[in-house]
Design a protein around this motif. Structure first.
Motif, PDB file in Angstrom:
ATOM      1  N   TRP A 264       0.555  -0.990   0.112  1.00 44.53           N
ATOM      2  CA  TRP A 264       0.374  -0.286  -0.105  1.00 44.53           C
ATOM      3  C   TRP A 264       1.446   1.381  -0.040  1.00 44.53           C
ATOM      4  N   ASP A 265       1.690   1.133   0.510  1.00 40.17           N
ATOM      5  CA  ASP A 265       2.739   2.429   1.145  1.00 40.17           C
ATOM      6  C   ASP A 265       4.079   2.643  -0.312  1.00 40.17           C
ATOM      7  N   ALA A 267       4.376   2.191  -3.306  1.00 39.06           N
ATOM      8  CA  ALA A 267       4.127   3.309  -4.324  1.00 39.06           C
ATOM      9  C   ALA A 267       4.640   4.754  -3.547  1.00 39.06           C
ATOM     10  N   ASN A 268       3.674   4.980  -3.076  1.00 41.65           N
ATOM     11  CA  ASN A 268       2.795   6.460  -2.657  1.00 41.65           C
ATOM     12  C   ASN A 268       5.076   7.245  -1.863  1.00 41.65           C
ATOM     13  N   GLY A 271       6.909   7.125  -5.308  1.00 43.77           N
ATOM     14  CA  GLY A 271       5.619   8.788  -5.793  1.00 43.77           C
ATOM     15  C   GLY A 271       5.553   8.206  -7.163  1.00 43.77           C
ATOM     16  N   GLU A 273       4.136   4.108  -9.414  1.00 43.15           N
ATOM     17  CA  GLU A 273       3.909   2.571  -9.290  1.00 43.15           C
ATOM     18  C   GLU A 273       4.718   1.725  -8.844  1.00 43.15           C
TER      19      GLU A 273
END
Lengths: 417, 214
Positions: A264-265, A267-268, A271, A273
């Motif tokens: 979940w985190d 990729a974020n 920044g 995929e």
């Protein structure tokens, strides 16, 4: 050249986003979150009230992003954050919060307090207010590849041991395998039965998989301490090896925060995929069960219960899969009174387990789990996170409770048809 | 002189500050502050999670309900009582018809006003006593929480005093306190009246994407 305090405050300012703004604007300071937090319910110390732990971020938001706050700051009517404030809050956010996010579930206005705590940690880390245990774990992760200081030689030794003791071939660095299985150091040195179990299961299910000798560590200390730069560096290593080996799916092992980080985190934090899918080992085993590739025989007849790891259930959404697997082999499986998305934490999440200073508090708050277990009269507890498993074992020992803790994967492997 | 000020320019100022302030706060949250794209592959719909969270937030989870009974009961007494008074008390309906909607609608009878105001007062006082006496709420409460409570209390008290419309002074006093509250509202903890919606929605969407039951 800015001071550590200035760096911390600047980092906190940079953390203010649309969610932070709406959360602080809607908080009525009702105190309901305290009643869901094991650090408060087991100590009755109001300082462990979850929303209170976010005070440094709230103060920065209030003073820099609100009209009255800006006005009172410019008139010198409000006190700016000091190093003493950050020093005080270091113990609250690193020792007295496992980021289990149970508080998030009960907030009447829907504040995701764990999200805010994560941001507070970014500020603390930037200002240098991080417990020694976590700092050391991060340094070892960056230098050697794992927070325990375990290198690829250690992994290869464990692989060799599996061959000698069980006759199992653990595939290493296999290009084009369907799955890349990451491991936590716990599973390489402490709970080696996990390696044995996945090897047996994957072989029986006929899937191709591999581990990477270049980077195998699932734990991300950057996430635990709240340093996105370190978190990103460690994640890039995973992306690099997965890309090199042309992996389509990465398996998160029995490790809670590794799953939320990868699935979940991650990729974020990067920044972008991720170039692969991520599944938790529970998801994969349940999928194999549904496809008829995971067949079991016999049953584990002891009365047992399941401990939901917070990051896998409440923060990860893997709720039914472990229960499907347990129902296949454990006829005497019983639920704790508060379970699934409202489970109680083991007390060691969010980096608390790596923070030696927090140990007495962690063992004290284990009382809530003890009460849950006392109600059930079980002889065995299963879980799907090796960090929870270690914390549960320590808690049981501290309380002189005679109970075995095992991982679901090994339980399934023991009953392979 | 004071009556003209309260009914005239100060009312206009309060109205502008109230609506512009609220709009500005909401726009800031929803449009201006840096928003991040979520790059993770969703498991379920974030939108339905946002909706569910907004509904789910109206009743407490059973796991904590016995520990927060006072806050829940007092909270509902206050909010429901105030809602009924604000929108269905006869003088308010008359005011709304004259200044906002142009038409009138159903009002509560006198006894209804008494019941609603008792509920609202009892709820507000209970919440404030809890805020002051409970170690957790005493620690985490801010000055603005107390100011907001006092302002709302004064508005309700002057409203009850002005109910009989026996004197113009009491009506002006009530309206003046309302105007102070309206000016304070957008910049205070009272904004939770609007902000709880995006707040629940953000968390609901976050959990919903992950497949967690809100």
């Amino acid at each position: 050249m800015s001071t550590p305090l200035e760096r911390g405050v600047d980092m906190l300012k940079s953390q203010v986003d649309t969610r932070v703004e709406s959360y602080f604007s809607s908080c009525t300071h009702c105190g309901v979150c305290a009643e869901a937090c094991l650090f408060y319910t087991e100590t009755h110390d109001p300082r462990y009230t979850p929303i209170y732990k976010t005070e440094p971020l709230r103060k920065v938001w209030q003073q820099n992003f609100t009209l009255w706050g800006k006005l009172s700051s410019s008139l010198g009517l409000s006190k700016p954050i000091t190093e003493n404030d950050l020093s005080d809050w270091e113990t609250l956010v690193y020792d007295g919060c496992s980021m289990c996010s149970r508080c998030t579930m009960v907030c009447p206005v829907g504040i995701d307090i764990a999200y805010l705590i994560r941001k507070v940690k970014e500020g603390m880390a930037a200002a240098g207010f991080v417990p020694e245990g976590l700092q050391g774990a991060s340094q070892r992760a960056l230098e050697f590849g794992s927070p325990m200081g375990l290198t690829s030689k250690g992994l290869l030794a464990a692989v060799e041991k599996q061959k000698k003791e069980h006759g199992l071939d653990i595939p290493v660095d296999v290009e084009g395998a369907e799955y890349l299985c990451m491991l936590s150091s716990n599973e390489v040195v402490l709970y080696t039965e996990f390696l044995t179990a996945i090897s047996k299961i994957f072989s029986a299910a006929g899937i191709t998989w591999t581990v990477s000798s270049k980077y195998f560590e699932a734990t991300n200390t950057g996430v635990q301490m709240g340093n996105s730069v370190i978190a990103a560096q460690l994640l890039e290593r995973l992306v690099e090896v997965a890309t090199e080996l042309k992996i389509k799916t990465v398996i998160s092992p029995e490790c809670g925060h590794a799953y939320t980080t990868f699935r979940w985190d991650g990729a974020n934090i990067l920044g972008r995929e991720l170039p692969f899918n991520v599944v938790h080992i529970m998801e994969l085993l349940d999928q194999l069960r549904e496809e008829g590739k995971l067949k079991t025989t016999g049953s584990f007849d002891e009365r047992l219960t399941y401990h939901d790891p917070c990051n896998i259930s409440r923060r990860g959404g893997v709720l039914e899969q472990p229960r499907n697997l347990l129902n296949q082999v454990a006829p005497n499986f019983v639920e704790m009174n508060e379970n699934m998305e409202m489970n109680w934490c083991c007390g060691g999440g969010g980096g608390v387990s790596s923070n030696e200073r927090a140990e007495p508090l962690r063992l004290k708050v284990f009382n809530v789990k003890k009460r849950q277990l006392d109600e059930l009269d079980v002889t065995t507890m299963v879980t799907s996170c090796s960090n929870c498993r270690l914390m549960l074992e320590e808690g049981l020992e501290e309380n002189e409770m005679d109970m075995e803790v095992i991982g679901i994967t090994e339980l399934i492997a023991d009953h392979l048809a | 002189m004071f009556e003209q000020f309260v009914d005239g320019i100060f009312w206009d100022i309060a109205l502008i500050v109230f609506f512009v302030g609220i709009a500005w706060r909401l726009i800031t949250v929803l449009l201006l502050r840096n928003k991040r794209i979520d790059y993770s592959e969703p498991r379920n719909s974030g939108f339905s999670g946002a909706i569910m969270a907004n509904v789910r937030g109206f009743y407490p989870r059973k796991e904590v309900s016995s520990r927060i009974r006072l806050q829940v009961i007092a909270g509902y007494m206050f909010h429901l009582g105030l809602f009924v008074l604000l929108f269905f008390a006869a003088p308010h309906v008359k005011f709304i018809a004259q200044h906002i909607t142009g038409f009138s609608y159903i009002t509560i009878p006198y006894w209804g006003f008494i019941v609603a105001s008792q509920f609202a007062f009892a709820g507000l006082i209970l919440l404030w006593v809890h805020r002051v006496l409970n170690p957790v709420t005493r620690l985490i409460s801010k000055r603005s929480d107390h100011i907001a409570t006092i302002l709302v209390f004064v508005v309700m008290l002057t409203g009850c005093m002005a109910l009989g419309e026996a004197s113009s002074e009491l009506r002006v006093l009530h309206r003046f306190s309302v105007e102070l509250l309206m000016i304070y509202f957008p910049f205070s903890a009272l904004m939770h009246a609007f902000m709880f919606i995006p707040s629940r929605a953000f968390t609901g969407a976050f959990l919903g994407r992950r497949g967690v039951k809100v």
